[in-house]
Design a protein around this motif. Structure first.
Motif, PDB file in Angstrom:
ATOM      1  N   PHE A   3     -27.352  16.277 -13.400  1.00 31.35           N
ATOM      2  CA  PHE A   3     -27.840  16.439 -12.034  1.00 31.35           C
ATOM      3  C   PHE A   3     -26.957  15.596 -11.124  1.00 31.35           C
ATOM      4  O   PHE A   3     -26.626  14.460 -11.452  1.00 31.35           O
ATOM      5  CB  PHE A   3     -29.295  15.958 -11.900  1.00 31.35           C
ATOM      6  N   ILE A   4     -26.609  16.148 -10.004  1.00 26.23           N
ATOM      7  CA  ILE A   4     -25.829  15.400  -9.016  1.00 26.23           C
ATOM      8  C   ILE A   4     -26.696  15.252  -7.777  1.00 26.23           C
ATOM      9  O   ILE A   4     -27.125  16.244  -7.190  1.00 26.23           O
ATOM     10  CB  ILE A   4     -24.508  16.127  -8.684  1.00 26.23           C
ATOM     11  N   LEU A   5     -26.967  14.017  -7.428  1.00 29.62           N
ATOM     12  CA  LEU A   5     -27.745  13.718  -6.236  1.00 29.62           C
ATOM     13  C   LEU A   5     -26.789  13.219  -5.158  1.00 29.62           C
ATOM     14  O   LEU A   5     -25.997  12.319  -5.406  1.00 29.62           O
ATOM     15  CB  LEU A   5     -28.791  12.638  -6.522  1.00 29.62           C
ATOM     16  N   ALA A  15     -36.802   3.705  -8.494  1.00 29.74           N
ATOM     17  CA  ALA A  15     -36.031   2.858  -9.408  1.00 29.74           C
ATOM     18  C   ALA A  15     -35.829   3.547 -10.756  1.00 29.74           C
ATOM     19  O   ALA A  15     -34.796   3.367 -11.406  1.00 29.74           O
ATOM     20  CB  ALA A  15     -36.716   1.516  -9.585  1.00 29.74           C
ATOM     21  N   THR A  16     -36.790   4.357 -11.191  1.00 30.04           N
ATOM     22  CA  THR A  16     -36.663   5.045 -12.478  1.00 30.04           C
ATOM     23  C   THR A  16     -35.507   6.045 -12.469  1.00 30.04           C
ATOM     24  O   THR A  16     -34.877   6.280 -13.492  1.00 30.04           O
ATOM     25  CB  THR A  16     -37.969   5.785 -12.831  1.00 30.04           C
ATOM     26  N   ILE A  17     -35.219   6.609 -11.324  1.00 34.71           N
ATOM     27  CA  ILE A  17     -34.082   7.537 -11.213  1.00 34.71           C
ATOM     28  C   ILE A  17     -32.785   6.750 -11.070  1.00 34.71           C
ATOM     29  O   ILE A  17     -31.793   7.037 -11.734  1.00 34.71           O
ATOM     30  CB  ILE A  17     -34.277   8.509 -10.034  1.00 34.71           C
ATOM     31  N   LEU A  18     -32.792   5.744 -10.216  1.00 35.80           N
ATOM     32  CA  LEU A  18     -31.594   4.944  -9.990  1.00 35.80           C
ATOM     33  C   LEU A  18     -31.090   4.282 -11.268  1.00 35.80           C
ATOM     34  O   LEU A  18     -29.878   4.141 -11.465  1.00 35.80           O
ATOM     35  CB  LEU A  18     -31.840   3.884  -8.917  1.00 35.80           C
TER      36      LEU A  18
END
Length: 183
Positions: A3-5, A15-18
């Motif tokens: 995935f590209i954010l 924070a869980t994604i970062l």
């Protein structure tokens, strides 16, 4: 799966994604790098140009190569294959430096009537008022830079720098800042 954010507000991501991401921060491209790339393109496309024109394009692009290429392309569309500062300023709607210097001189000398007369002349030529104000802010900023460092931006020719030095005889840093904030 990858995935590209892409975001301008990474602080809003949980924070869980970062914690599971690689982060790449994009920065503005330095003006001299943009000028170098534009020189290569102009040489390959056989477009005659002045150094000041490429510096102006780099300044207008604000660190974005795509914007610089867009301005260059728009300038070259007339088929002349010649680019100079005047052509760029006409394309973008920026008043000539001499007109901006005239308005700034009137402001420094507290000549409101003269400033309004010159401004009206610029508007009558079809130049955008917001571009005029932005150019005045940049000129006052460059005056402050010249006053404090002795160096001017590379978008000015020698005559413009001499005119700027003459203007600096009648203004101090406090007033320069006040005018910038007012504009």
């Amino acid at each position: 799966v990858k995935f590209i954010l892409a975001t301008t507000e990474p602080q809003k991501l949980p924070a869980t994604i970062l914690s599971r991401c690689q982060r790449f921060d994009f920065k503005k491209i330095p003006a001299d790098s943009i000028v170098g790339n534009l020189e290569k393109i102009c040489d390959e496309c056989k477009i005659e140009h002045t150094e000041g024109a490429l510096n102006l394009i780099a300044e207008l692009s604000e660190g974005a190569m795509r914007d610089a290429l867009s301005i260059l392309e728009r300038c070259a569309q007339d088929g002349e294959n010649k680019i100079n500062e005047e052509k760029i300023k006409n394309l973008v709607g920026i008043p000539e430096t001499q007109f901006v210097l005239n308005v700034v001189e009137k402001i420094i000398k507290n000549d409101a009537e003269g400033a309004l007369t010159v401004t009206q002349g610029i508007i009558n030529e079809g130049k955008d008022v917001s571009n005029l104000i932005w150019e005045m802010i940049k000129l006052f900023r460059d005056l402050m830079l010249l006053k404090n460092t002795g160096k001017a931006s590379n978008v000015y020719n020698e005559n413009d720098v001499n005119n700027m030095k003459a203007l600096l005889q009648n203004i101090d840093n406090d007033r320069l800042l006040k005018v910038i904030y007012s504009l």
